[in-house]
Write a protein that holds these residues in place. Structure first.
Motif, PDB file in Angstrom:
ATOM      1  N   CYS A  89       0.839  -1.180   0.000  1.00  0.00           N
ATOM      2  CA  CYS A  89       0.000   0.000   0.000  1.00  0.00           C
ATOM      3  C   CYS A  89       0.875   1.230   0.000  1.00  0.00           C
ATOM      4  O   CYS A  89       2.033   1.161   0.391  1.00  0.00           O
ATOM      5  CB  CYS A  89      -0.976   0.016   1.193  1.00  0.00           C
ATOM      6  N   VAL A  90       0.263   2.409  -0.568  1.00  0.00           N
ATOM      7  CA  VAL A  90       1.022   3.634  -0.714  1.00  0.00           C
ATOM      8  C   VAL A  90       0.604   4.600   0.378  1.00  0.00           C
ATOM      9  O   VAL A  90      -0.586   4.791   0.641  1.00  0.00           O
ATOM     10  CB  VAL A  90       0.798   4.277  -2.089  1.00  0.00           C
ATOM     11  N   ASN A  91       1.575   5.212   0.964  1.00  0.00           N
ATOM     12  CA  ASN A  91       1.336   6.226   1.987  1.00  0.00           C
ATOM     13  C   ASN A  91       1.172   7.551   1.263  1.00  0.00           C
ATOM     14  O   ASN A  91       2.140   8.191   0.851  1.00  0.00           O
ATOM     15  CB  ASN A  91       2.514   6.294   2.966  1.00  0.00           C
ATOM     16  N   LEU A  92      -0.081   8.031   1.081  1.00  0.00           N
ATOM     17  CA  LEU A  92      -0.373   9.203   0.265  1.00  0.00           C
ATOM     18  C   LEU A  92      -0.095  10.501   0.987  1.00  0.00           C
ATOM     19  O   LEU A  92      -0.327  11.584   0.442  1.00  0.00           O
ATOM     20  CB  LEU A  92      -1.848   9.176  -0.184  1.00  0.00           C
ATOM     21  N   ALA A  93       0.401  10.413   2.140  1.00  0.00           N
ATOM     22  CA  ALA A  93       0.711  11.646   2.867  1.00  0.00           C
ATOM     23  C   ALA A  93       1.763  12.452   2.137  1.00  0.00           C
ATOM     24  O   ALA A  93       1.892  13.670   2.322  1.00  0.00           O
ATOM     25  CB  ALA A  93       1.171  11.324   4.270  1.00  0.00           C
ATOM     26  N   GLU A  94       2.482  11.844   1.261  1.00  0.00           N
ATOM     27  CA  GLU A  94       3.538  12.527   0.533  1.00  0.00           C
ATOM     28  C   GLU A  94       3.009  13.125  -0.787  1.00  0.00           C
ATOM     29  O   GLU A  94       3.762  13.773  -1.510  1.00  0.00           O
ATOM     30  CB  GLU A  94       4.692  11.532   0.236  1.00  0.00           C
ATOM     31  N   ALA A  95       1.767  12.882  -1.179  1.00  0.00           N
ATOM     32  CA  ALA A  95       1.233  13.304  -2.487  1.00  0.00           C
ATOM     33  C   ALA A  95       0.959  14.814  -2.526  1.00  0.00           C
ATOM     34  O   ALA A  95       0.791  15.453  -1.492  1.00  0.00           O
ATOM     35  CB  ALA A  95      -0.076  12.558  -2.804  1.00  0.00           C
ATOM     36  N   THR A  96       0.877  15.410  -3.758  1.00  0.00           N
ATOM     37  CA  THR A  96       0.579  16.834  -3.964  1.00  0.00           C
ATOM     38  C   THR A  96      -0.548  16.934  -4.996  1.00  0.00           C
ATOM     39  O   THR A  96      -0.811  15.981  -5.745  1.00  0.00           O
ATOM     40  CB  THR A  96       1.809  17.592  -4.486  1.00  0.00           C
ATOM     41  N   PRO A  97      -1.187  18.094  -5.097  1.00  0.00           N
ATOM     42  CA  PRO A  97      -2.310  18.225  -6.070  1.00  0.00           C
ATOM     43  C   PRO A  97      -1.868  18.084  -7.509  1.00  0.00           C
ATOM     44  O   PRO A  97      -2.697  17.844  -8.407  1.00  0.00           O
ATOM     45  CB  PRO A  97      -2.822  19.652  -5.791  1.00  0.00           C
ATOM     46  N   ASN A  98      -0.600  18.168  -7.718  1.00  0.00           N
ATOM     47  CA  ASN A  98      -0.132  18.107  -9.101  1.00  0.00           C
ATOM     48  C   ASN A  98       0.079  16.682  -9.578  1.00  0.00           C
ATOM     49  O   ASN A  98       0.431  16.473 -10.754  1.00  0.00           O
ATOM     50  CB  ASN A  98       1.199  18.862  -9.232  1.00  0.00           C
ATOM     51  N   TYR A  99      -0.059  15.705  -8.642  1.00  0.00           N
ATOM     52  CA  TYR A  99       0.227  14.321  -9.041  1.00  0.00           C
ATOM     53  C   TYR A  99      -0.914  13.411  -8.622  1.00  0.00           C
ATOM     54  O   TYR A  99      -1.583  13.642  -7.617  1.00  0.00           O
ATOM     55  CB  TYR A  99       1.514  13.803  -8.363  1.00  0.00           C
ATOM     56  N   VAL A 100      -1.063  12.367  -9.434  1.00  0.00           N
ATOM     57  CA  VAL A 100      -1.996  11.278  -9.103  1.00  0.00           C
ATOM     58  C   VAL A 100      -1.147  10.016  -9.106  1.00  0.00           C
ATOM     59  O   VAL A 100      -0.404   9.750 -10.060  1.00  0.00           O
ATOM     60  CB  VAL A 100      -3.153  11.182 -10.116  1.00  0.00           C
ATOM     61  N   TYR A 101      -1.202   9.209  -7.976  1.00  0.00           N
ATOM     62  CA  TYR A 101      -0.373   8.015  -7.843  1.00  0.00           C
ATOM     63  C   TYR A 101      -1.149   6.800  -8.300  1.00  0.00           C
ATOM     64  O   TYR A 101      -2.306   6.605  -7.934  1.00  0.00           O
ATOM     65  CB  TYR A 101       0.075   7.804  -6.373  1.00  0.00           C
ATOM     66  N   ASP A 102      -0.479   5.981  -9.067  1.00  0.00           N
ATOM     67  CA  ASP A 102      -1.062   4.734  -9.551  1.00  0.00           C
ATOM     68  C   ASP A 102      -0.136   3.607  -9.124  1.00  0.00           C
ATOM     69  O   ASP A 102       1.030   3.562  -9.520  1.00  0.00           O
ATOM     70  CB  ASP A 102      -1.204   4.785 -11.074  1.00  0.00           C
ATOM     71  N   VAL A 103      -0.621   2.703  -8.255  1.00  0.00           N
ATOM     72  CA  VAL A 103       0.222   1.609  -7.717  1.00  0.00           C
ATOM     73  C   VAL A 103      -0.092   0.338  -8.478  1.00  0.00           C
ATOM     74  O   VAL A 103      -1.272  -0.071  -8.564  1.00  0.00           O
ATOM     75  CB  VAL A 103      -0.031   1.405  -6.217  1.00  0.00           C
ATOM     76  N   SER A 104       0.951  -0.299  -8.972  1.00  0.00           N
ATOM     77  CA  SER A 104       0.774  -1.559  -9.690  1.00  0.00           C
ATOM     78  C   SER A 104       0.488  -2.654  -8.659  1.00  0.00           C
ATOM     79  O   SER A 104       1.115  -2.740  -7.607  1.00  0.00           O
ATOM     80  CB  SER A 104       2.079  -1.902 -10.455  1.00  0.00           C
TER      81      SER A 104
END
Length: 999
Positions: free
Chosen positions: A78-93
């Protein structure tokens, strides 16, 4: 990202899609969850990492064991989205998963503990139990984490494995070894597996214990090997197995192979030893009937052996035996002993130990006569005697080997206490027999007189002359061959050992000068003003006598040849003047410059005399009187206190020789040179009268007008003449006065006196006497008291008819080899000396028992009279040895012995209680002739062939003598063990006289 208006146009910017792909990862059960690595795409190039955003998706309640370890299985990321920003969308394989793998239960970190790994075989099943399995701090649970399989229960011996099979979170199989041991079978040794060879094999030395296998179910086979020692000193097999159980001597290894059904064959070994059998000899026959000590070894012709088995005796015939005499233990009187060695090629004899082949023959060893040419004795041909007992040092060799005194031979008459010719008796002992003698000359060093005289020889050349003269006081010893001197010029005194003929040969600073004859003079240049020398003489028999080391020098000789003498005399009595006469004397008057004296007249002040001329010049009141030449007379007035003077000689070289300080006075000249002595002697005991004589003696008797005696009849010492006491004065003109005085009950006190021309008198000392004292005699004697305790008794006796005048009788005793001084052997001397003892008691007797520890006792008996005067006997020496000898006397008896052959027998007996102890031999001196010879002694018999000395050891000796001239003179004698001789009476006998006595 969002909507923005650009030039009035609304533009929508969509976030960028970042695709994240986690990398495949795994761990082993029990490990820590690792950090998950990943790749990403879609982010700007400037973005190097997105951070630690991937974690393993686990359920805290179900995915962990009770002890907190993540269970085996696969898990999503699982991805810890606390590091994400509005400019990116994370896609985990989701194509990959995280895997937790099972842990191999055989891993080294897992500890498996079994209840026991080694079991002894005991005919029962043995089951191994898993006690615990630890994975670090965690304990595994059977049925959950593992199961048990493999060899768990076994009966027979063997190596086995129990299997631990992983389960659940564990996989694989762990194997633990365990075993059931062999049965406790062993070889049991009999007598430690050792025996002496007896012809039987070694099977009797052991048995086999099959242990827990019943004996009827076990099969045992045996193999035997020769044994050898390895580097660790342990026995190992040596070669192939022997065909059968061994019998012969040696060391072997037996191997027992024990087998049984369902059991592996077991091998057991043990060391066996067959020791060689000792062989002894019971009887030896040799080729001689007699044997003398030291003869060549006889040949052994036959030997009887004990210890060889009957079956092996045949092999002795081919063996070679070498026999030797056991010289170490062979002694005369014993049977010949042999030791043997054997050489044989017969292997059968290797079973025997021949090392103790010792046998005795019937032949007895006879002692060897010391007169045999193989026996050689050496002795002192001549010895110097100087007052102490001397001993002849006899040595002997037999075939070149040293003989031992006391073991191989004994000596008698080897000591001497005076000069003369002696014959040392040598008697064989032990392995030797027979007698022989060695002639020995003892020269009394006191019979050899060596004198020396050192004189000035040439003063100018600094030379002196030393003359050595040698002389003999007796003609009985060897003449003097030469006389000489050992000389060294040194300021350091040499030792007597250095000043010898031998040492002079090897020392360049020591000189030996001599010449034939009895006198030699050596001229020595005194370069050191110090010469040491030793005079000597050499007798024709080789004896050298040295004198003591002495010293001389030119200075000493000059001084010794000159001396100064002095005396004082009356000169003018009216003027109170005296004269001091000084004279220089000697052989060299030409060396004298002046003769004089230092003089000091006492006037009550402190006296002091100088020792040099310089001091005399500086001393006040001291006068130096001298005159050229050899004499001087000095007139001195006595001031009333006397005069001190010191004579001297002044030599022309400036040296001074001083005399002793002398004292004189006018009064002393009168008194000092005159003595008035009185003596008393018994005149008549019946009349009770005493004769007293006074005599004036001295050098100036011309000044004596009268000589007298003062007599006081009383008990107390009058000390001085007292007018209140009743005394009488008797005098005569001249220097003698004699008076007979009647004695009183209290005795007589008397003193001599002399009267001078000037009216002065000089008295002697008061003395006391009486007729009772003068008739008293003090006697001494000594005798044996206790032989066992070495004690003697000294008898002191005061013989008098008037015991009332005797206060006590005593004995002064000292135990010492050397004679004490006479003044020490007094009551006062004993009190001052711890080694001198004074024994006394009231009355007229005193007996003293003394233990003679030194074999020498000196004593003196005394009587103390009632007036405290003392009467002493002469000093006497006694000892146990002397008393034992004095207790022995010589008894002789002559009888007709063989009348047809004209023979008589003379028997001499040394008699007395101590005879057996002190007598060495008894003998008789015989002379056949009509006239008595001048001397009949052992010495005369040695020099006169007509006088015969016959003797034998012990206290009795009989000699059979043929009476050729009808007259036989004989004297019996006893020779003590110390060599001294006591003779009996010289007697004359004859066969006719003896036969007529019988008729």
């Amino acid at each position: 990202m969002g909507e923005e208006t650009v030039s009035g146009v609304r533009v929508t910017i969509a976030p960028a899609v970042v695709t994240i792909t986690p990398k495949a990862a795994s761990m082993t059960f029990g490990d820590e969850i690792p950090t998950i690595d990943y790749t990403f795409a879609g982010a700007p190039e400037s973005v190097e990492t997105l951070g630690d955003i991937i974690t393993v998706d686990v359920d805290e309640n179900n995915d962990f064991t009770e002890d907190g370890r993540l269970k085996v299985g696969q898990y999503d990321y699982c991805v810890n989205l606390a590091e994400a920003t509005p400019n990116y969308v994370y896609d985990v394989s989701d194509t990959t998963q995280f895997t937790v793998n099972q842990k191999n239960i055989a891993d080294d970190s897992i500890e498996i503990i079994l209840s026991d790994k080694e079991f002894e075989f005991d005919n029962q099943n043995h089951t191994v139990t898993v006690t615990s399995i630890k994975d670090g701090e965690y304990t595994l649970e059977e049925g959950v984490d593992y199961s048990i399989g493999g060899a768990i229960t076994r009966y027979y011996p063997g190596e086995y494995q129990v299997q631990i099979i992983g389960k659940g979170n564990y996989t694989g199989i762990a194997r633990e070894n365990w075993s059931v041991g062999e049965p406790n079978a062993k070889i049991v040794l009999v007598e430690d597996g050792k025996k002496v060879y007896d012809g039987n094999d070694v099977t009797e030395l052991f048995t086999v214990d099959t242990g827990s296998i019943p004996a009827d179910k076990a099969t045992v086979t045996y193999s035997y090997y020769k044994a050898k020692l390895d580097d660790d000193n342990q026995y190992q097999k040596n070669g192939d197995a022997l065909p059968a159980a061994p019998k012969d001597a040696g060391v072997y290894i037996v191997e027992a192979n024990i087998s049984a059904k369902n059991f592996a064959t077991m091998a057991r070994t043990a060391v066996l030893e067959v020791q060689p059998k000792p062989v002894t000899v019971s009887e030896i026959t040799v080729d001689v009937d007699s044997y003398v000590y030291g003869d060549e070894t006889p040949t052994v012709t036959n030997a009887t052996f004990d210890g060889v088995l009957e079956a092996d005796e045949i092999y002795l015939d081919s063996a070679e035996f070498e026999w030797k005499i056991d010289t170490e233990s062979m002694n005369a009187g014993e049977n010949l002993k042999f030791t043997g060695t054997v050489t044989s090629t017969e292997e059968a004899l290797n079973n025997y130990d021949f090392s103790a082949l010792e046998g005795t023959s019937a032949v007895v060893v006879q002692p060897r006569d010391i007169n045999d040419e193989s026996v050689v004795f050496s002795s002192d041909s001549a010895t110097l005697y100087s007052g102490a007992t001397v001993t002849n040092h006899v040595t002997g060799t037999f075939n070149g080997n040293e003989m031992v005194l006391g073991t191989d031979f004994t000596l008698s008459n080897e000591k001497a206490d005076e000069s003369g010719v002696y014959y040392v008796n040598i008697v064989g002992k032990g392995n030797f027999t027979g007698e022989t003698t060695a002639e020995w000359t003892v020269v009394d060093t006191r019979d050899i007189i060596i004198t020396d005289c050192a004189k000035l020889y040439n003063i100018k050349e600094n030379r002196l002359a030393i003359t050595i003269d040698s002389d003999l006081l007796t003609e009985e010893i060897s003449p003097i061959a030469k006389t000489g001197i050992i000389v060294t010029r040194s300021t350091t005194a040499p030792t007597a050992e250095q000043m010898t003929i031998e040492n002079a040969k090897n020392n360049a600073n020591i000189y030996d000068f001599s010449e034939n004859g009895t006198s030699y003079t050596a001229i020595i240049r005194d370069t050191e003003d110090s010469v040491y020398y030793v005079g000597y003489c050499v007798l024709e028999n080789g004896i050298v006598k040295y004198d003591a080391v002495k010293h001389t020098c030119m200075t000493t000789l000059k001084a010794e040849k000159m001396w100064v003498e002095s005396n004082s005399q009356f000169y003018n009595t009216n003027e109170n003047r005296l004269v001091i006469n000084v004279e220089s004397k000697g052989d060299y008057p030409e060396a004298v410059a002046k003769t004089g004296a230092f003089v000091y007249r006492f006037n009550g002040g402190k006296d002091r005399l100088p020792t040099t001329m310089e001091e005399a010049d500086a001393a006040q009141g001291v006068y130096d009187y001298s005159k050229d030449g050899m004499t001087d007379s000095i007139i001195v007035r006595d001031l009333g206190y006397g005069v001190a003077y010191r004579p001297y000689t002044l030599y022309k070289d400036g040296q001074m020789r001083l005399g002793e300080i002398e004292f004189t006075s006018m009064a002393d000249l009168e008194y000092d040179y005159v003595n008035a002595e009185a003596t008393a002697e018994l005149k008549s005991l019946n009349d009770k009268t005493v004769k007293i004589t006074a005599t004036a003696t001295g050098e100036y008797l011309n000044n004596i007008t009268k000589t007298g005696i003062i007599v006081y009849k009383g008990k107390e010492n009058p000390n001085i003449v007292d007018v209140h006491k009743e005394y009488k004065i008797f005098n005569s003109d001249g220097t003698n006065c004699t008076q007979v005085i009647e004695d009183t009950e209290d005795g007589i006190w008397y003193v001599g006196l002399a009267e001078f021309t000037n009216g002065r008198t000089k008295m002697g000392e008061w003395k006391h006497t009486s007729t009772k004292i003068l008739s008293t005699i003090t006697e001494e004697s000594s005798e044996l008291y206790n032989l066992k305790e070495n004690r003697l008794i000294i008898n002191g006796r005061t013989l008098t008819d008037y015991p009332e005048v005797v206060k006590k009788t005593g004995v002064i005793v000292v135990r010492d080899k050397n004679q004490p001084a006479l003044e020490d052997m007094t009551i006062e001397g004993a009190a001052a000396n711890d080694n001198i003892f004074d024994f006394s008691q009231d009355g007229t007797t005193r007996d003293v028992i003394i233990k003679d520890t030194q074999d020498s006792v000196w004593y003196r008996v005394y009587t103390v009279f009632e007036d405290d005067s003392v009467q002493y006997t002469d000093m006497v020496q006694t000892s146990m040895s002397l008393l034992k000898k004095s207790a022995v006397w010589v008894h002789d008896y002559a009888e007709a012995w063989n009348i047809p052959n004209n023979r008589i027998r003379i028997t001499i007996t040394s008699k007395g209680d101590t005879a057996e102890e002190v007598v060495a031999k008894t003998g008789v001196i015989v002379y056949r002739g009509l006239n008595e010879p001048e001397e009949m002694t052992i010495e005369s018999a040695a020099t006169n062939e007509d006088i015969v000395n016959l003797s034998g050891d012990g206290t009795e000796y009989s000699a059979v003598v043929r009476d050729l001239y009808s007259s036989v003179w004989y004297v019996g004698y006893t020779q003590y063990k110390d060599g001294t001789v006591k003779y009996g009476q010289i007697r004359q006998t004859s066969l006719s006289a003896l036969t007529s006595d019988k008729v």
